[in-house]
Each structure stands twice: as C-alpha cells, then as structure tokens.
Scaffold this motif. Structure first.
Motif, short mmCIF file in Angstrom:
data_model
loop_
_atom_site.label_atom_id
_atom_site.label_comp_id
_atom_site.label_asym_id
_atom_site.label_seq_id
_atom_site.Cartn_x
_atom_site.Cartn_y
_atom_site.Cartn_z
N TYR A 1 0.70 -1.28 -0.37
CA TYR A 1 0.13 0.08 0.14
C TYR A 1 0.91 1.37 -0.04
O TYR A 1 0.43 2.41 -0.54
CB TYR A 1 -1.21 -0.06 1.23
N THR A 2 2.12 0.96 0.34
CA THR A 2 3.03 2.34 0.22
C THR A 2 3.19 2.46 -1.30
O THR A 2 3.00 3.53 -1.71
CB THR A 2 4.30 2.18 0.85
N GLN A 3 3.39 1.34 -2.32
CA GLN A 3 3.62 1.60 -3.63
C GLN A 3 2.28 2.07 -4.21
O GLN A 3 2.42 2.94 -4.95
CB GLN A 3 3.91 0.08 -4.01
N ILE A 4 0.94 1.63 -3.75
CA ILE A 4 -0.29 1.95 -4.15
C ILE A 4 -0.27 3.43 -3.81
O ILE A 4 -0.95 4.48 -4.67
CB ILE A 4 -1.40 1.13 -3.79
N ALA A 5 -0.08 4.05 -2.73
CA ALA A 5 -0.16 5.46 -2.26
C ALA A 5 0.57 6.21 -3.28
O ALA A 5 0.22 7.10 -3.71
CB ALA A 5 0.38 5.68 -0.84
N GLN A 6 1.82 5.78 -3.49
CA GLN A 6 2.90 6.47 -4.47
C GLN A 6 2.18 6.62 -5.68
O GLN A 6 2.12 7.58 -6.42
CB GLN A 6 4.14 5.91 -4.44
N ASP A 7 1.75 5.65 -6.35
CA ASP A 7 1.16 5.45 -7.87
C ASP A 7 0.12 6.11 -8.12
O ASP A 7 -0.34 6.76 -8.96
CB ASP A 7 0.95 3.80 -7.99
N PHE A 8 -0.74 6.21 -6.85
CA PHE A 8 -2.39 6.84 -7.14
C PHE A 8 -2.19 8.28 -6.49
O PHE A 8 -3.16 9.08 -6.60
CB PHE A 8 -3.42 6.03 -6.21
N GLY A 9 -0.99 8.88 -6.19
CA GLY A 9 -0.76 10.30 -5.55
C GLY A 9 -1.61 10.50 -4.32
O GLY A 9 -2.20 11.45 -4.11
N LEU A 10 -1.90 9.32 -3.26
CA LEU A 10 -2.41 9.50 -2.28
C LEU A 10 -1.66 9.81 -0.89
O LEU A 10 -0.51 9.30 -0.85
CB LEU A 10 -3.25 8.23 -2.02
N PHE A 11 -2.26 10.46 0.00
CA PHE A 11 -1.61 10.79 1.32
C PHE A 11 -1.89 9.60 1.87
O PHE A 11 -2.70 8.61 1.70
CB PHE A 11 -2.38 11.90 1.83
N ALA A 12 -1.06 9.34 3.06
CA ALA A 12 -1.11 8.34 3.78
C ALA A 12 -1.70 8.24 5.44
O ALA A 12 -1.31 9.39 5.76
CB ALA A 12 0.11 7.62 3.64
N SER A 13 -2.22 7.40 5.82
CA SER A 13 -2.32 7.52 7.16
C SER A 13 -2.22 6.26 8.06
O SER A 13 -1.90 5.24 7.42
CB SER A 13 -4.14 7.77 7.40
N ARG A 14 -1.98 6.32 9.28
CA ARG A 14 -1.80 5.25 10.08
C ARG A 14 -2.75 5.06 11.39
O ARG A 14 -3.32 6.09 11.60
CB ARG A 14 -0.38 5.44 10.62
#
Ligand code: AMP
Ligand code: MN
Length: 272
Positions: free
Chosen positions: A227-240
């Motif tokens: 999901y790190t890769q997906i966040a980067q591919d889709f230009g998404l901010f990340a949450s925890r």
C-alpha cells in the motif's frame, strides 16, 4: 480509534487518555457511522495537549464487498453527512434484529437484548462486535477475534448480508463537509481479484478520495509495502491507525502506531 459511541469498549475521553499516555500528538476518533463521541473526545484530547481531528469510519457496500471509508477533518454539522449517518444507524438497528433471529435459529437465544446491553442500550449503534462480546461471555467462543471465525461471517450463524451506503455517498458526504476521505485498511476489504482492487482505487480517487491507510493493525509487513507503492502510484496521502477498540481486542494500542514507511506524506499534513 473507536469508543463506546460505536463498538469500542471505552468512553471517548478514556480512549484519548490512552492515546496521550502512549505519546500520540495528533489523533482522530473514528467511530463507525457515528459522530456522537467527537465533542467529548475533542475536549479530552485538547486538555491533554494533543491535536484533535474530527473523524468517522463509514461502512460502504461496493460490489457486494463491505469496505470502510474514514472521513477526517470535516464539519460535524454538515446536513448531508448527519442525515446520511442517521439512515445508516436505522439500518444497523434492523440488521441487528436479523442477526439475533439467525442466531436464535442456530440455538443461541435472546441475543438482541443481550447485545444491546453491550451497546449501552443504543439500538442505532449495534455492531457485530457487541454480539461477539456476548458470544464470548456465553463461552461460545474464547475471544472476540475467534467469534469472527465461527459466527457472524458469511456461511456461519448470525451472518446477515447488509447494504450500507455507496462509495459515492460516503466520499461525497465527507468531502461535502470539507473533509478528507481515506480508504481504511484496504488489505482487509478485498478478498476478490487484484483487478477489482485497482478498479476500486481508481473509483475512489475519481470520486475525490485523497488518502489511504497504510499502517494499521490489520496489515502485514508485506501489505505495508504494497500500500506504500499504491499510495505513491495513485498520488494519495497516507494514514496510520490503531483501529483501537479495547486493550484485549485490538492488535495495536490507542496512540501506539508504527511510523509511516519512508516516501509517504502523512494525511495530517493536509490539515494546516
Ligand atoms: P459491523 O460494522 O457491525 O459489521 O462490525 C464490524 C466490526 O467488527 C469491525 O470494525 C471490527 O471491530 C469487528 N470485526 C470484524 N471482523 C473481525 C475479525 N475478523 N476479528 C475481529 N473483529 C472483527
Ligand atoms: Mn474498520
């Protein structure tokens, strides 16, 4: 984090106290389909010196899959959001009755009233978790987590398929209230094909979704990477998120969550 305003075991202020104890500095209460705990949680969090972000975790039905969309930093008075959640709450009450009927057919009687006690008498927030706690109390299972192997899931007693709101409604209510929509614990929602997941992500982004939960108790280390890769591919901010419900039911403690992997931008950076 969840409080007793949905299926958490602790009052909102007690959840915030635990998060502060574990060193959290920015927190959100994200009760399922409920905003009722936010005022108490905000007051407690701020008194403890933490930055508080309004939160909610909305249940969504997408192609017969249930998924959760977290809303962050929205206006709690937004009529569309408030009304939408009210309809969801009515659905919860009706579903709970069906769950209890199913369990009665399987020989487990009186579960509606019993689960309701675990929910503090609030029929509109009745969750499978409240049924699970009662099944543990009756020694039908050894833990809440093991309940979800033998009951309340597809093919097992007490399972009721339910139509929550649509993805477009959930994201629309959140963004319409000025908030940020976050795809919660994606690794837990998709048991279908990878292609479905990519279509879901594209749809989420097209609707205005802006962030994805990468670090959560329900993700494996491999899923952190995925999901790190997906966040980067889709230009998404990340949450925890800890997805904290209670200290003996949750994999992570309130406020005690690993750092985001390198290369991600935390969703809190959107909140100024
Ligand atoms: P509901 O929204 O009422 O269907 O309940 C969903 C909640 O049940 C989730 O947020 C979890 O807290 C809990 N739950 C669902 N599946 C599991 C599981 N496999 N193990 C533990 N808790 C679960
Ligand atoms: Mn969830």
């Amino acid at each position: 984090m969840h409080s007793s305003c949905s299926d958490g075991a602790l009052a909102p202020s007690d959840v915030m106290a635990r998060a502060a104890y574990h060193g959290a500095t920015v927190v959100a209460l994200t009760d399922h389909d409920q905003l009722a705990g936010l005022d108490e949680a905000r007051a407690a969090a701020q008194a403890l010196g933490m930055r508080f972000v309004n939160g909610v975790e909305i249940s969504v039905t997408w192609r017969a899959i249930t998924l959760h969309i977290v809303g962050l930093n929205f206006d709690t008075q937004s009529p569309e959001l408030v009304n939408g959640l009210q309809v969801m709450a009515q659905g919860r009450a009706q579903r709970a009755q069906k769950i209890a009927d199913q369990l009665a057919q399987a020989g487990v009687e009186g579960m509606f009233e019993a689960a309701l006690v675990h929910a503090g008498g609030r029929v509109d927030l009745l969750s499978r978790t409240h049924f699970a706690r009662e099944l543990v109390a009756r020694k039908k299972a050894t833990s809440v987590r093991s309940v979800f192997q033998d009951y309340l899931v597809a093919g097992k007693p007490g399972y009721v398929s339910h139509e929550w709101c649509s993805l477009a409604q959930a994201v629309g209510w959140i963004t319409g209230a000025g908030g940020v929509a976050v795809f919660a614990h994606p690794g837990r929602c998709i048991h279908a094909h990878e292609g479905d997941e990519l279509e879901l992500l594209h749809e989420f982004v097209a609707l205005g979704g802006r962030a994805i939960e990468v670090v959560t108790g329900s993700h494996s280390k491999n899923q952190y990477k995925k999901y790190t890769q997906i966040a980067q591919d889709f230009g998404l901010f990340a949450s925890r998120g800890s997805d904290f419900h209670s200290s003996n039911e949750s994999k992570m403690e309130a406020g005690k969550v690993p750092e985001l992997p390198h290369g991600l931008i935390g969703v809190e950076s959107l909140f100024g």
